[in-house]
Enzyme design. Structure first.
Site, PDB file in Angstrom:
ATOM      1  N   GLU A   1       5.590  -9.393 -17.485  1.00 43.54           N
ATOM      2  CA  GLU A   1       4.184  -9.338 -17.848  1.00 43.54           C
ATOM      3  C   GLU A   1       3.409  -8.576 -16.772  1.00 43.54           C
ATOM      4  O   GLU A   1       3.415  -8.974 -15.597  1.00 43.54           O
ATOM      5  CB  GLU A   1       3.640 -10.753 -18.022  1.00 43.54           C
ATOM      6  CG  GLU A   1       4.205 -11.414 -19.285  1.00 43.54           C
ATOM      7  CD  GLU A   1       4.353 -12.916 -19.176  1.00 43.54           C
ATOM      8  OE1 GLU A   1       3.921 -13.496 -18.172  1.00 43.54           O
ATOM      9  OE2 GLU A   1       4.943 -13.505 -20.104  1.00 43.54           O
TER      10      GLU A   1
ATOM     11  N   SER B   1       5.866 -13.557 -23.638  1.00 43.22           N
ATOM     12  CA  SER B   1       6.998 -13.962 -24.484  1.00 43.22           C
ATOM     13  C   SER B   1       8.242 -14.057 -23.615  1.00 43.22           C
ATOM     14  O   SER B   1       9.139 -13.230 -23.706  1.00 43.22           O
ATOM     15  CB  SER B   1       7.242 -12.930 -25.593  1.00 43.22           C
ATOM     16  OG  SER B   1       6.083 -12.619 -26.312  1.00 43.22           O
ATOM     17  N   GLU B   2       8.285 -15.070 -22.776  1.00 41.85           N
ATOM     18  CA  GLU B   2       9.409 -15.154 -21.830  1.00 41.85           C
ATOM     19  C   GLU B   2      10.765 -15.213 -22.520  1.00 41.85           C
ATOM     20  O   GLU B   2      11.745 -14.658 -22.021  1.00 41.85           O
ATOM     21  CB  GLU B   2       9.236 -16.367 -20.907  1.00 41.85           C
ATOM     22  CG  GLU B   2       8.344 -16.129 -19.709  1.00 41.85           C
ATOM     23  CD  GLU B   2       6.858 -16.179 -20.033  1.00 41.85           C
ATOM     24  OE1 GLU B   2       6.520 -16.508 -21.183  1.00 41.85           O
ATOM     25  OE2 GLU B   2       6.027 -15.899 -19.154  1.00 41.85           O
TER      26      GLU B   2
ATOM     27  N   PHE C   1       5.735 -16.877 -12.406  1.00 46.98           N
ATOM     28  CA  PHE C   1       5.851 -18.151 -11.691  1.00 46.98           C
ATOM     29  C   PHE C   1       7.094 -18.834 -12.261  1.00 46.98           C
ATOM     30  O   PHE C   1       7.263 -18.873 -13.481  1.00 46.98           O
ATOM     31  CB  PHE C   1       4.618 -19.040 -11.926  1.00 46.98           C
ATOM     32  CG  PHE C   1       3.357 -18.573 -11.237  1.00 46.98           C
ATOM     33  CD1 PHE C   1       2.881 -19.229 -10.098  1.00 46.98           C
ATOM     34  CD2 PHE C   1       2.634 -17.498 -11.728  1.00 46.98           C
ATOM     35  CE1 PHE C   1       1.722 -18.805  -9.468  1.00 46.98           C
ATOM     36  CE2 PHE C   1       1.469 -17.063 -11.102  1.00 46.98           C
ATOM     37  CZ  PHE C   1       1.007 -17.714  -9.959  1.00 46.98           C
TER      38      PHE C   1
ATOM     39  N   HIS D   1       2.240 -24.532 -10.942  1.00 51.73           N
ATOM     40  CA  HIS D   1       2.472 -23.171 -10.457  1.00 51.73           C
ATOM     41  C   HIS D   1       2.921 -23.167  -8.994  1.00 51.73           C
ATOM     42  O   HIS D   1       2.661 -22.207  -8.272  1.00 51.73           O
ATOM     43  CB  HIS D   1       1.190 -22.336 -10.552  1.00 51.73           C
ATOM     44  CG  HIS D   1       0.933 -21.696 -11.890  1.00 51.73           C
ATOM     45  ND1 HIS D   1       0.824 -22.396 -13.058  1.00 51.73           N
ATOM     46  CD2 HIS D   1       0.751 -20.396 -12.252  1.00 51.73           C
ATOM     47  CE1 HIS D   1       0.573 -21.570 -14.057  1.00 51.73           C
ATOM     48  NE2 HIS D   1       0.531 -20.352 -13.599  1.00 51.73           N
TER      49      HIS D   1
HETATM   50  C1  LIG Z   1       4.511 -19.177 -20.187  1.00 53.81           C
HETATM   51  C2  LIG Z   1       3.542 -18.417 -19.359  1.00 53.81           C
HETATM   52  N1  LIG Z   1       3.719 -17.096 -19.173  1.00 53.81           N
HETATM   53  C3  LIG Z   1       2.870 -16.389 -18.422  1.00 53.81           C
HETATM   54  C4  LIG Z   1       1.790 -16.978 -17.823  1.00 53.81           C
HETATM   55  C5  LIG Z   1       0.867 -16.164 -16.925  1.00 53.81           C
HETATM   56  N2  LIG Z   1      -0.426 -15.948 -17.540  1.00 53.81           N
HETATM   57  C6  LIG Z   1      -1.472 -16.693 -17.244  1.00 53.81           C
HETATM   58  S1  LIG Z   1      -2.836 -16.260 -18.085  1.00 53.81           S
HETATM   59  C7  LIG Z   1      -2.012 -15.036 -18.893  1.00 53.81           C
HETATM   60  C8  LIG Z   1      -2.725 -14.192 -19.894  1.00 53.81           C
HETATM   61  C9  LIG Z   1      -3.160 -14.977 -21.084  1.00 53.81           C
HETATM   62  O1  LIG Z   1      -3.879 -14.193 -21.952  1.00 53.81           O
HETATM   63  P1  LIG Z   1      -4.681 -14.798 -23.166  1.00 53.81           P
HETATM   64  O2  LIG Z   1      -3.816 -15.727 -23.933  1.00 53.81           O
HETATM   65  O3  LIG Z   1      -5.277 -13.691 -23.929  1.00 53.81           O
HETATM   66  O4  LIG Z   1      -5.806 -15.716 -22.507  1.00 53.81           O
HETATM   67  P2  LIG Z   1      -7.024 -15.295 -21.622  1.00 53.81           P
HETATM   68  O5  LIG Z   1      -6.575 -15.372 -20.207  1.00 53.81           O
HETATM   69  O6  LIG Z   1      -7.473 -13.935 -22.050  1.00 53.81           O
HETATM   70  O7  LIG Z   1      -8.056 -16.331 -21.896  1.00 53.81           O
HETATM   71  C10 LIG Z   1      -0.695 -14.968 -18.462  1.00 53.81           C
HETATM   72  C11 LIG Z   1       0.278 -13.992 -18.938  1.00 53.81           C
HETATM   73  C12 LIG Z   1       1.638 -18.365 -18.020  1.00 53.81           C
HETATM   74  N3  LIG Z   1       0.652 -19.057 -17.457  1.00 53.81           N
HETATM   75  N4  LIG Z   1       2.514 -19.052 -18.786  1.00 53.81           N
END
Ligand SMILES: Cc1ncc(C[n+]2csc(CCOP(=O)(O)OP(=O)(O)O)c2C)c(N)n1
Ligand SMILES: Cc1ncc(C[n+]2csc(CCOP(=O)(O)OP(=O)(O)O)c2C)c(N)n1
Ligand SMILES: [Mg+2]
Ligand SMILES: [Mg+2]
Lengths: 344, 335, 344, 335
Positions: free
Chosen positions: B29, B59-60, B83, B129
């Protein structure tokens, strides 16, 4: 003529160009599945087995539409696909009986068939696992610019697992050359689809990924092959993935111990009337590629050949204890057997 | 020699590996256009292109699984799990699929992928985290698991992991990314997987550790009246029994310093192996310094207390040496 | 008047019946978010924070449409939702500064806000985690036949994670009273939606679960509330789940360290022209519920109150070391504080 | 006394718990209409209805997460994970969400759910359906983890797990389902979580084990010339230090028998704790009997060799007692 060892998996795969051989392969799959059921009753099979009688047209339709260099991921319900792709009956039955002659040397078992030379990765026992793996194979193919595609075969019930969603989205956004084939046999274990899935056609879900979703008559090998060929071409043209839904039916229960009493009366009979072997045999007869009575003869010959394979398997050795430690990691005994996809 | 940030070492290892081997690809990501959430992949997209440096959807399972498939088919995917906790939604692909690929295909197929994941506590990321979670992976046949401890080991381990014929997980203690050390990059430098390092020699006790705890151990040893040998495990599965055993046979005392609760930590495995094989050589009971059995707290004071400090480690080792008894952990009285 | 402690979370929630208070809450959210950014720069905040400036209408629109007895799951981008649902500014800012006054006693941090008395479960730091949990809350509500619903709030990027798919399917097949609210702010971290998702409207995916999928103007609190009210009624009538997609935008970067340089020029400006606070303030002025200039005065007062809260927070104690061990399990110190949903 | 199948004990425990507590619900794939893939929930749908006995889609994340939400809101969900490997696609909900619920809400919210999972080898299910995998969960603060060993412990542990205020994982060795023993159901019978049992008394060595290995240990002890004490851990996290320590202080020797590879097994934790606390009382090095570092093989002969047999355990313990040295595992020569 024996069904197996005279032929390599690759040669068996090439044979599928011939329509009569396609029918013969479907007959072989049916015969092997039936024999495995018996082998289980006879105490030669451990754990569980998942038969695919009734779904032969899907297996052969897929196998005849892709090249041996294309990569396939599949599930525990994989005997038919393995045979169609080219694995020998000895490779399948041998594996299920835990013998070295088996395609995984007898350490894998019924749920883990494999044959790199015809593109079959080890079939996975975890629902959904194969879909993302196929995406990766497609990425590798694209990186090599070799026109290869990846195919992932899974069931209707598996369309409710997270990996399905992630893989379809991932394939779509990357326009990967992968074909997702859902065998909708109406049941996931003992649960009918309408009790687990709020829509009837899994193909509908393709729209959520901006991907074609095609419903296919899974009992007609030609229909399966046509739909596959179209999706494969699309993939090879760089236009991305497709979701094909094969409407089919498994004649047996989910696994060896399941009498399938949960099925509504008459359902099996209705499907038996559209038996994929009969449908295709009738067509070949109409095409004059098969003589009337030819199917019965083919069945008899095939079953006899399968009996020979079974005898061969039961006569063949179990793996040596050292196989426990072989091929665990690069440092393990067993030697380098590495198959190089597209490296030949 | 230049001062090198640990995060630079990640970047350099990836960069050099991609130059040396055109089959190496990166996935994760925001690793491409944004240069990585921790800025350890900056510039790689521009240098190697979008077919090799790939931003993924959230999408892990998809990209971990794609790494498995790509690895089987001849690429060398390096996947970033931002993480380590996120592996909780994709563990199957790693421990069940990648790990059994070679075995089930009787050596015909392998999945030489690398999972890099930031891990560990100390920065106020809260309990979801901040864990190491190496126990999710440790002991899985067919996998390897390494933990970096500074810029040099980061470079050396990552290069080896990428060249390994099997799936390797490399945990990168997040807190180290912004630490610096004197280090000169050497593109041929490797740390063989499975080999530990004696990071400091000593005669009174062997302090076995890894990851961010290595610098804690070194600081503790430096401040100690006793003469403490520090072993940085580097690879925690499979781990280097020989180096540890030789050290303990010399010092007669074994202490593990783990960023994990006792029932999840690798120290149990190390202690039990040493106890089995060098029982007669031990002058004192083996001793483990671990985290208390509690989630990682957010508040800075609490998190600092939660993690073993150098002073605490010095104290624990001193107590072990002077009494030849295993001292109680700080929380036995505090809780 | 202070914004916080004179009011309990429940009282703050009840206040949302009043339209002027709704605007004030939006102003408060904006003010708190801005202040947190500053607190971060001042070194009072550890780890990361995820602001939701620009998304205030979604938070308040949801909160005013459900009862405090309804259950909400949400993500790390939860400050605004927590405030809207009723958590006090001291509860939010205190948590982010790691003080006992925080809604999780300072051990949770920015990503883990919680307040059972207004239905807020601990916000989750793992993408997708909240959706299945909301399904379970909905199951429990249905088991009690109490007409309660569950709401799960998540982002556009989260619609690509497996849990999204599994939860929507699970909710649909069980006809659970749950509302899935996707805040489509066009970005997941630093990635624009079209690079991660092959469709523009997440709502489209609802059809794969035979569930209504509604696109909503997320900058208009009334539109949000109307769409929510309809979905909530549907759920309470036993007709099952809905997916609502709120079209919105976050003014800040993903987290405290992100300058959001990846955004196309002009995009932020276009969204600022549809600022949810201005839209609603103009409407209230038109409704004569707010005098011209009333917004500016409200902002000034609110920001002043927030400053008082900040002073209070920074003056308040950090948790005692013993809190490390408290409430880990039933055997831990800390005492029984168990909140009983619907047991009151 | 009647002969009771272990699978009947699962059914009876669930049935009695559902009768006693109307908030108990069951969820899982095919647990309702079909009576469970292992037939341990037969009849419960008819008795308690579809709101309490729930067939789920193939969606482990969804129903594990739903269990968390339902538990927080006052139900007592008992979730079936058919084969423990399937937790690999849903681990996050258990170890990250359920386990931190109480902590993050400062005791206001709890997730008292039970995960029942069949686990372990011996029946030819192959390497992706035959592991114990307790290490994925062990040591996670906020969770508990128990392993059943026969009909009685199945009943006693399950009833306690369902009554526990926190999330509990109960691993049911699949191979035991079709074993029988003399046992009389007693609806008030409980085995407190966290308490081990001395399954057989002895003076020469303490053999600590759990799950399907308990019967192997008992058989090994019965066939041994030495006088072996067998401790069935029952709860492996948090485990009963007191019972183990008291036993080892009496016998002076500790052997663990684990269905796990050494680096994943709970034995490291037990051995290290005993070594730390009872070092002076040990007459011989502590010893671990584990699986080799390899996946579970399918072939029956190989799988039988792969698992520790009673004869092998007898031999290992005898060697330890007679030499006071830790004997080599069988594969050191074989491999
Ligand atoms: C399973 C997982 N993968 C990756 C992350 C890292 N991560 C935290 S916020 C985020 C983006 C999320 O985007 P969105 O769903 O559009 O929410 P927004 O932050 O825009 O409110 C990511 C990839 C995570 N917390 N959990
Ligand atoms: C993650 C996971 N969950 C559950 C199972 C158990 N399981 C094996 S087969 C099966 C049913 C699959 O149904 P479907 O996808 O329709 O495939 P079919 O068996 O009909 O070919 C289930 C639930 C599994 N193997 N993996
Ligand atoms: Mg099916
Ligand atoms: Mg977003």
């Amino acid at each position: 003529m024996t069904v197996s060892d005279s032929n390599s998996p690759l040669a068996r795969r090439e044979a599928l160009r011939n329509r009569r051989d396609q029918l013969q392969r479907m007959v072989e799959i049916r015969g092997v599945e039936n024999r495995i059921q018996k082998l289980f009753a006879e105490g030669h099979v451990r754990g569980s087995t998942h038969l695919a009688n009734g779904q032969e047209a899907v297996s052969v339709g897929i196998a005849r539409s892709i090249d041996p260099d294309d990569v396939v991921t599949c599930t525990y319900r994989g005997h038919g696909h393995a045979l169609a792709l080219g694995v020998t009956p000895a490779g399948v039955i041998g594996e299920i009986c835990g013998r070295t002659i088996g395609c995984a040397g007898g350490v894998g078992g019924s749920m883990h068939l494999v044959e790199p030379s015809v593109g079959l990765l080890p079939t996975a026992a975890i629902i959904g696992a194969g879909l993302p793996i196929a995406c990766g194979a497609a990425m590798a193919a694209r990186a090599r610019k070799n026109g290869r595609v990846a195919v992932s075969i899974f069931g209707d019930g598996s369309a409710n697992i997270g990996a399905f969603h992630e893989a379809l989205n991932f394939a779509a956004i990357n326009k990967l050359p992968v074909i997702f084939v859902c065998e909708n046999n109406l049941y996931g274990e003992y649960t009918r689809i309408q009790l687990s899935t709020p829509i009837e056609d899994i193909a509908l879900r393709a729209s959520g990924y901006n991907m074609p979703g095609i419903i296919v008559d899974g009992q007609d090998v030609d229909k399966v092959a046509e739909a596959m060929a179209e999706a494969v071409q699309r993939a090879r043209r760089g236009e991305g993935p497709s979701l094909l839904e094969m409407k089919t039916y498994r004649y047996s229960g989910h696994s060896r111990s399941d009498p399938a009493t949960y099925r509504p009366a008459g359902e099996l009979d209705r499907w038996l009337k559209r038996d994929p072997i009969n449908i295709f045999a009738d067509r070949l007869i109409a095409e004059q590629a098969l003589s009337p009575g030819g199917l019965e003869q083919m069945q008899a010959e095939t079953n006899e050949a399968i009996e020979q394979v079974v005898a061969e398997v039961l006569d063949s050795p179990a793996p040596d204890m050292r196989e426990i430690f072989a091929h665990v990691s690069g440092e393990s005994p067993g030697g380098d057997q590495r198959w190089s996809f597209w490296g030949r | 020699m230049a001062k090198i940030w640990t995060r630079q070492a990640v970047l350099r290892a990836l960069d050099d590996a991609m130059t040396d081997d055109p089959t190496v690809i990166l996935m994760g990501e925001d690793v491409a256009a944004a240069g990585g959430p921790f800025k350890v992949t900056e510039g790689l997209l521009a240098k190697y292109g979008a077919e090799r440096v790939i931003d993924t959807p959230i999408s892990e399972m998809a990209f971990m699984g794609a790494a498995v498939g790509a690895a089987v088919c001849g690429l060398k995917p390096v996947v970033e799990i931002m993480f380590i906790e996120f592996l909780g939604v994709a563990l199957d692909q790693l421990t069940t699929q990648a790990a059994t690929m070679r075995y089930l295909s009787r050596g015909r197929l392998t999945a030489p992928l690398v999972v890099r994941a930031s891990a560990g506590a100390g920065q106020g990321f809260g309990c979801q985290h901040s864990q190491m979670l190496d126990h999710w992976v440790r002991g899985t046949p067919g996998l390897k698991l390494a933990v970096t401890s500074n810029a040099r080991t980061t470079y050396g381990l990552l290069r080896s992991a990428i060249e390994d014929p099997d799936p390797v997980v490399v945990l990168e203690p997040r807190i180290l990314y912004s630490e610096r050390e004197e280090y000169e990059f050497d593109p041929s430098y490797r740390i063989p997987l499975g080999r530990a390092e004696v990071a400091r020699q000593g005669a009174d006790a062997t302090l076995v550790t890894c990851g961010a705890m290595t610098r804690v151990a070194l600081e503790a040893a430096a401040n100690s009246d006793a003469n403490i040998e520090v072993v940085d495990l580097l690879t925690i599965w499979p781990w280097d029994r020989k180096t540890v055993l030789q050290s303990v046979e010399r010092t007669g005392r074994l202490v593990t310093l783990e960023e994990a609760t006792a029932s999840a930590g690798w120290g149990g495995d190390v202690v039990s192996a040493v106890a089995m094989e060098a029982f007669g050589k031990l002058k004192a009971p083996p001793h483990r310094i671990t985290l208390p059995d509690a989630p990682v707290p957010y508040n800075g004071g609490l998190e600092a207390r939660y993690l073993p400090s150098a002073a605490y480690v010095t104290e624990q080792v001193a107590a072990l040496i002077s009494t030849n008894k295993s001292p109680a952990p700080w929380w036995r009285n505090a809780a």
